[in-house]
Design an enzyme around this catalytic site. Structure first.
Site, mmCIF file in Angstrom:
data_model
loop_
_atom_site.group_PDB
_atom_site.id
_atom_site.type_symbol
_atom_site.label_atom_id
_atom_site.label_comp_id
_atom_site.label_asym_id
_atom_site.label_seq_id
_atom_site.Cartn_x
_atom_site.Cartn_y
_atom_site.Cartn_z
ATOM 1 N N CYS A 196 -3.674 6.397 -4.641
ATOM 2 C CA CYS A 196 -4.173 7.778 -4.680
ATOM 3 C C CYS A 196 -5.608 7.847 -4.155
ATOM 4 O O CYS A 196 -6.488 7.139 -4.646
ATOM 5 C CB CYS A 196 -4.124 8.300 -6.113
ATOM 6 S SG CYS A 196 -4.883 9.942 -6.295
ATOM 7 N N HIS A 232 -6.194 18.471 -8.743
ATOM 8 C CA HIS A 232 -7.285 18.876 -7.855
ATOM 9 C C HIS A 232 -7.051 20.291 -7.337
ATOM 10 O O HIS A 232 -5.957 20.843 -7.454
ATOM 11 C CB HIS A 232 -7.396 17.910 -6.658
ATOM 12 C CG HIS A 232 -6.291 18.067 -5.652
ATOM 13 N ND1 HIS A 232 -4.996 17.639 -5.887
ATOM 14 C CD2 HIS A 232 -6.275 18.623 -4.412
ATOM 15 C CE1 HIS A 232 -4.237 17.906 -4.842
ATOM 16 N NE2 HIS A 232 -4.976 18.505 -3.931
ATOM 17 N N GLN A 277 -8.975 23.219 -4.206
ATOM 18 C CA GLN A 277 -9.696 23.257 -2.945
ATOM 19 C C GLN A 277 -10.613 24.472 -2.890
ATOM 20 O O GLN A 277 -10.474 25.410 -3.681
ATOM 21 C CB GLN A 277 -8.731 23.295 -1.765
ATOM 22 C CG GLN A 277 -7.824 22.074 -1.661
ATOM 23 C CD GLN A 277 -6.983 22.082 -0.401
ATOM 24 O OE1 GLN A 277 -7.499 22.029 0.714
ATOM 25 N NE2 GLN A 277 -5.668 22.169 -0.571
#
Length: 358
Positions: free
Chosen positions: A70, A187, A189
């Site tokens: 990852c 996560h 963005q």
């Protein structure tokens, strides 16, 4: 909040955000990396008057690697990642495969179309890692850590808004392979666009018409109507409300609004940020208990554009899922994809009731 700035091996910026002022992170990225592509371009769709981002280099971006490879986990001896630190709380870095770049160059070839102007794909794309724990969800964060994420969003929104040429900053999270997420690590963005996005532009047109017709703010009126009806409300705190919109497009959709009208995340007070974090975590946990498995979702912050002279913007978060039953997804079929005319399979009042009961 402590902010630490460094650069990666290819020159991209990396920022660490910590609640501990004593936190220290490595300043050197030991990898050898190729240069980041600067060939993104923008083309104007003449039928809709909307800019389309062209980023052909993204075909080769990292796609669903195994956990041990990852790129968003902390670096280790066996896996040097995008984050060259053995641990972190929140980390944000420039995307290695950006749709937009501050170093974008003019396109090499003309499209030879008088109605389709082309320009460099200027802007900035950042990746936001909410936690170093690969197997965590945003819903697993503590209120303190979720508040740190909000502080990081505010920091980036404020800074990116100062870039000459940026017209709108969009913070978002996409979760779940069902909606195309290519990395399993929790996560989100941030996009700094060189234009006002189509959805925001349309919302502003409607809000402007509402103000001219009534003299009032559209978002404030929607908020007042939902609070008065109550049937679609999920929760109300000291500073925020969460409700299922009356004309929800998605099978499961919730909007979170601050009671005080602000245009962007940086305008939120410390109390409003902490209050949002607690409410948001509660809603996410309800989402994940609606069916037998965690819901795939998109969480989209609607902030006003950088230039909002008429003050039409009202910050809110739109949280929605494409899962319509425990084992079925909502696909954008002919009416939605071809005409942008949505068909919803569940009544908002029923979804609100089910989420309240969880």
């Amino acid at each position: 909040m402590k902010r630490t700035i460094t650069t990666l091996a290819d020159g991209r910026e990396l920022l660490y955000f910590d609640t501990d002022d004593a936190a220290v992170h490595p300043q050197r990225d030991p990898r050898t990396l190729p240069a980041v592509s600067t060939t993104s371009q923008l083309r104007l769709d003449p039928l809709l008057d909307e800019w389309v981002m062209m980023a052909a280099h993204r075909q080769n971006r990292t796609f669903q690697p195994p956990v041990e490879s990852c790129p968003l986990c902390p670096s280790s001896a066996g896996n040097q990642t995008e984050i060259p630190s053995p641990g972190y709380t929140v980390a944000i870095f420039e995307n290695r495969f950006p749709s937009l770049s501050t170093a974008a160059v003019p396109p090499e070839a003309d499209v030879d179309h008088p109605l389709v102007p082309v320009r460099p794909g200027f802007g900035r794309c950042e990746v936001v890692c909410f936690t170093s724990d690969h197997h965590a969800r945003f819903a697993d964060l503590s209120t303190e850590q979720a508040t740190l994420v909000v502080d990081a969003w505010a920091d980036r929104t404020a800074e990116l808004s100062t870039l000459d040429g940026v017209e709108q900053v969009f913070c978002f999270e996409s979760r779940g392979a069902e909606i195309g997420v290519t990395l399993g690590h929790p996560h989100g963005q941030i996009y700094a666009y060189p234009f006002v996005t189509p959805r925001t532009r349309r919302m502003f047109e409607v809000a402007r018409a509402h103000r001219e017709r009534t003299g009032r703010d559209l978002h404030a009126d929607i908020l007042a109507a939902e609070r008065a009806a109550g049937v679609r409300m999920l929760a109300e705190t000291e500073h925020w409300v969460a409700f299922v919109p009356a004309a929800a497009r998605w099978p499961v959709e919730v909007h979170l609004y601050p009671l005080r009208r602000v245009r962007s995340i940086p305008e939120l007070t410390a109390a409003e940020r902490s209050d949002f974090a607690a409410l948001y975590l509660d809603v996410l946990r309800r989402f994940d208990r609606l069916y037998d498995a965690p819901l795939p979702y998109i969480a989209a912050w609607h902030q006003g554009p950088v230039a909002d002279e008429q003050e039409l913007g009202y910050l809110h978060l739109q949280l929605f899922s494409v899962r319509r039953t425990a084992d079925k997804l909502k696909y954008l079929a002919g009416s939605e994809s071809g005409m942008d005319a949505f068909i919803t399979d569940a009544l908002p009042e029923d979804i609100a009731r089910r989420l309240r009961e969880i």
